[in-house]
Design an enzyme around this catalytic site. Sequence first.
Site, PDB file in Angstrom:
ATOM      1  N   ARG A 104       0.846  -1.184   0.000  1.00 48.34           N
ATOM      2  CA  ARG A 104       0.000   0.000   0.000  1.00 48.34           C
ATOM      3  C   ARG A 104       0.883   1.235   0.000  1.00 48.34           C
ATOM      4  O   ARG A 104       1.891   1.305   0.706  1.00 48.34           O
ATOM      5  CB  ARG A 104      -0.928   0.012   1.222  1.00 48.34           C
ATOM      6  CG  ARG A 104      -2.056  -1.021   1.159  1.00 48.34           C
ATOM      7  CD  ARG A 104      -3.019  -0.752   0.017  1.00 48.34           C
ATOM      8  NE  ARG A 104      -4.099  -1.729  -0.055  1.00 48.34           N
ATOM      9  CZ  ARG A 104      -4.079  -2.818  -0.826  1.00 48.34           C
ATOM     10  NH1 ARG A 104      -3.017  -3.076  -1.575  1.00 48.34           N
ATOM     11  NH2 ARG A 104      -5.124  -3.625  -0.853  1.00 48.34           N
ATOM     12  N   GLN A 121      -6.047   6.160  -5.524  1.00 47.76           N
ATOM     13  CA  GLN A 121      -6.030   5.372  -6.747  1.00 47.76           C
ATOM     14  C   GLN A 121      -7.335   5.610  -7.514  1.00 47.76           C
ATOM     15  O   GLN A 121      -8.398   5.296  -6.982  1.00 47.76           O
ATOM     16  CB  GLN A 121      -5.844   3.886  -6.424  1.00 47.76           C
ATOM     17  CG  GLN A 121      -4.478   3.611  -5.839  1.00 47.76           C
ATOM     18  CD  GLN A 121      -4.120   2.131  -5.758  1.00 47.76           C
ATOM     19  OE1 GLN A 121      -2.951   1.781  -5.785  1.00 47.76           O
ATOM     20  NE2 GLN A 121      -5.103   1.259  -5.657  1.00 47.76           N
TER      21      GLN A 121
END
Length: 413
Positions: A286, A315
Amino acid sequence: MSKILAVLYPDPVDGYPPAYARDSIPAVTDYPDGQTLPSPTAVDFTPGELLGSVSGELGLRKFLDAGGHELVVTSDKDGPDSVFERELPSADVVISQPFWPGYLDAARIEKAQNLKLVITAGIGSDHVDLDAAMRRGITVAEVTYSNSISVAEHAIMLILDLVRNFVPSHEWVTAERGWNIADSVSRSYDLEGMDVGVLAAGRIGVALMKRLAPFGVHLHYHDRRRLPADVERELGLVFHESVESMAKNIDVLSIHAPLTNETHHLFDDELLGKMRRGSYIVNTARAEIMDRDAVVRALHTGQLAGYAGDVWYPQPPEADHPWRTMPHNAMTPHISGTSLSAQARYAAGTREILESFLDNAPIRDEYLIVEGGALAGTGAKSYSTDGSASPGSSGHSANAVTADRKCLSPAFD
């Protein structure tokens, strides 16, 4: 009837379906640890098809239509006027992928009064505020192990990309239309003999180390749970009690930890400064485990020789995100766990979870993250119960811990 809201990434720019490079994918019959593959009653897709985009619908349309359920599929997921925001209040089930996450923070969960189940089609549920889900009694599940090997393979590719200076060398024969060998090899090294560290030795981390061992590297790892002695002997592993200890003694780091309050912005200027000059970092976990701007600074000063990964925050990232243009990067979109091979497994697992939910049957324990107001299954092994189950869908938390770097979860995979 249930309403299922699926947030999937957009179709290919040239239309759907794409022209596939291969006619089939190899059949995988089991996982290395003995866990069985997803086992829905049936699937309505051909393995190897693009299932993770909007038109692919994870192969769920026929199944859900036949049961009289409503399936809404969208890629429009961000902002108050998004399709996701509009459809969420009446949804019973939300399906999302880590690669194009439908962020479920506490405010959105509060609006979703019908919500009973959140499914991650893939692995990694940190886009969901797990504490808020527990308070509401919402079940959170993900398709454990479905794309672990996919991510491990991607990490190996990125390690070699950085160490061998692949991207700039490739650009010499494409963008530059040249043949400058000296420029290509001036930052190229052998991986053999390097010290390679793995942060979090869960399924992905162990799979990575097994694949790296034949390269003749010296393997190091840190995890809050030490691996069995026979595994350490087999792979020649050096265990480190702390992240700092490992960071000081490696040339390459591959990150496979989950995003929690303890790992949020773990790699800041201070920790990056403790690594060997010219180290490489590969992050397929992450993005928010890294301090974004500290990474950029370390690449500009030469403290890091390269940074690669496929995870970003948010994202998709904004057009001017500095990781797009920072030097010595080998970044990709978030694709490590959504190969066509992986999609066949996590689409089947998503249907298996839905079948259990719609039949009021138990969901497989290894798929569970939250159930009955508490961490459950894999979630009980992956997250703490001290109020920091996850940092929330934004990836930020007022209680983020960066000082205590010894307590990491091993099960981000």
